[in-house]
Design a protein around this motif. Structure first.
Motif, mmCIF file in Angstrom:
data_model
loop_
_atom_site.group_PDB
_atom_site.id
_atom_site.type_symbol
_atom_site.label_atom_id
_atom_site.label_comp_id
_atom_site.label_asym_id
_atom_site.label_seq_id
_atom_site.Cartn_x
_atom_site.Cartn_y
_atom_site.Cartn_z
ATOM 1 N N VAL A 1 -45.497 -52.216 9.758
ATOM 2 C CA VAL A 1 -44.206 -51.773 10.281
ATOM 3 C C VAL A 1 -43.583 -52.914 11.061
ATOM 4 O O VAL A 1 -44.226 -53.501 11.942
ATOM 5 N N LEU B 1 -49.864 -45.469 9.143
ATOM 6 C CA LEU B 1 -50.529 -46.719 9.514
ATOM 7 C C LEU B 1 -52.015 -46.511 9.773
ATOM 8 O O LEU B 1 -52.836 -47.358 9.430
ATOM 9 N N ILE C 1 -48.565 -53.374 13.318
ATOM 10 C CA ILE C 1 -47.234 -53.140 13.871
ATOM 11 C C ILE C 1 -46.710 -54.452 14.444
ATOM 12 O O ILE C 1 -47.424 -55.120 15.194
ATOM 13 N N THR D 1 -39.842 -45.593 16.091
ATOM 14 C CA THR D 1 -40.274 -46.150 14.802
ATOM 15 C C THR D 1 -41.789 -46.114 14.678
ATOM 16 O O THR D 1 -42.340 -45.718 13.641
ATOM 17 N N ALA E 1 -40.227 -42.302 6.922
ATOM 18 C CA ALA E 1 -41.629 -42.699 6.805
ATOM 19 C C ALA E 1 -42.329 -41.882 5.723
ATOM 20 O O ALA E 1 -43.085 -42.425 4.896
ATOM 21 N N THR F 1 -44.202 -43.637 12.111
ATOM 22 C CA THR F 1 -45.004 -44.272 11.061
ATOM 23 C C THR F 1 -46.496 -44.301 11.369
ATOM 24 O O THR F 1 -47.295 -44.666 10.497
ATOM 25 N N ALA G 1 -40.670 -53.318 13.527
ATOM 26 C CA ALA G 1 -39.684 -52.626 14.364
ATOM 27 C C ALA G 1 -38.629 -53.641 14.783
ATOM 28 O O ALA G 1 -38.786 -54.350 15.774
ATOM 29 N N ILE H 1 -48.152 -46.922 4.061
ATOM 30 C CA ILE H 1 -47.479 -47.980 4.828
ATOM 31 C C ILE H 1 -48.555 -48.857 5.450
ATOM 32 O O ILE H 1 -49.456 -48.356 6.123
ATOM 33 N N PHE I 1 -42.636 -51.702 6.020
ATOM 34 C CA PHE I 1 -41.578 -50.787 6.458
ATOM 35 C C PHE I 1 -40.761 -51.511 7.520
ATOM 36 O O PHE I 1 -41.267 -51.860 8.583
ATOM 37 N N THR J 1 -37.219 -51.703 9.880
ATOM 38 C CA THR J 1 -35.987 -51.097 10.392
ATOM 39 C C THR J 1 -34.944 -52.189 10.646
ATOM 40 O O THR J 1 -35.279 -53.362 10.806
#
Length: 304
Positions: A115, A158, A165, A150, A102, A154, A117, A112, A41, A43
């Motif tokens: 992530v 997660l 992350i 974010t 999400a 999520t 960010a 997910i 995921f 952004t």
């Protein structure tokens, strides 16, 4: 109590090599997580570093959730990549839209795992005294609070996957932020957010990392370097510090770090030793900037 303290210090000392940025690449940050088949995921995925991370993650076999403010460029990238990519519209200043993105990513891909960010903006080259309050606060809103939102949006997904992350940070987490104070404030805050989450989420099997990146060949860096005052400051710093690295190289380093679940990722090569010696680095850099006439002229120009 003394015995417990000694034992705690011993444990901390034994882990010290893994905490050093230079040693981190040899010791790693935890169990390896190959992203082949995983859901990533991202952004700020419409362009620049985010888009390149998406392309390389897809090439490594990942399923990619592309998240950003405008759907059209995201959908164009998703169509370019193929059936394992999907676009989701969400501004990182809007927690409800992030939560919806999400949830939609989970509905599309089943969960997910990672992530990234990454969403961020650069402020104009102004001093703290002259920058419009809205510009200062907008930068912090996107570059710091956007990353916090974010993660918050999520996190339930997660936890289900014991995921990872990755915060896209910057050398500005420890460099002097003259004429870029809101950006530097945000990146320093992101560093602390990453450190706190690394400890808070560990009992649930999640890992957290931060990428300390130098300048990258993106339109964001080009816009910053196009500003005359930024150029004056840039000329006061050793050229190797401000020389941009190719976006493809930065994305590769980021993904390699994600697969190692590394706590720290650095690029280009000079960032790691500077990060290791940050106490010395920050002092030297501050003195260098304080005593440079070009920097003083840039600050005076901004104040006027």
């Amino acid at each position: 109590m003394i015995t417990d303290t000694i034992r705690a210090l011993a444990r901390a000392t034994s882990r010290l090599p893994k905490a050093l940025p230079l040693a981190n690449r040899f010791f790693g940050g935890g169990s390896r997580q190959d992203i082949d088949g995983r859901v990533v995921f991202i952004t700020g995925a419409a362009r620049g570093l985010g888009a390149e991370i998406a392309r390389q993650a897809y090439a490594r076999g990942a399923q990619v959730a592309l998240v950003g403010r405008r759907l059209d460029p995201l959908q164009q990238l998703a169509d370019e990549l193929g059936e394992r990519a999907a676009a989701f519209e969400a501004d990182v200043t809007d927690v409800e839209k992030l939560q919806r993105a999400a949830q939609d990513a989970v509905s599309t891909f089943g969960g997910i795992d990672v992530v990234v960010a990454n969403a961020g903006i650069a402020p104009p080259s102004e001093t703290v005294a002259t920058i419009a309050p809205s510009e200062f606060e907008r930068t912090v809103e996107v570059d710091l609070l956007g990353q916090w939102r974010t993660v918050r949006a999520t996190l339930p997904a997660l936890v289900q996957r014991q995921g990872h992350i990755l915060f896209v940070g910057s050398i500005y987490a420890f460099f002097n932020g003259v004429l870029a104070a809101p950006y530097a404030v945000s990146k320093a805050g992101v560093e602390q957010l990453a450190r706190a989450l690394r400890v808070e989420l560990a009992p649930q099997g999640l890992t957290t990392g931060i990428a300390y990146l130098g300048f990258i060949e993106t339109d964001l860096a080009a816009d910053v370097f196009a500003q005359q005052r930024a150029t004056q400051v840039r000329q006061a710093i050793p050229s190797f510090v401000t020389r941009p690295i190719p976006v493809a190289e930065a994305a590769r380093v980021v993904l390699d770090g994600i697969e190692r679940r590394a706590a720290r990722i650095t690029a280009p090569a000079w960032v790691a030793p500077m990060l290791a010696m940050r106490g010395i680095t920050t002092t030297v850099m501050d003195d260098l900037l304080l005593n440079n006439r070009a920097v003083a002229a840039a600050v005076s120009s901004a104040d006027e």
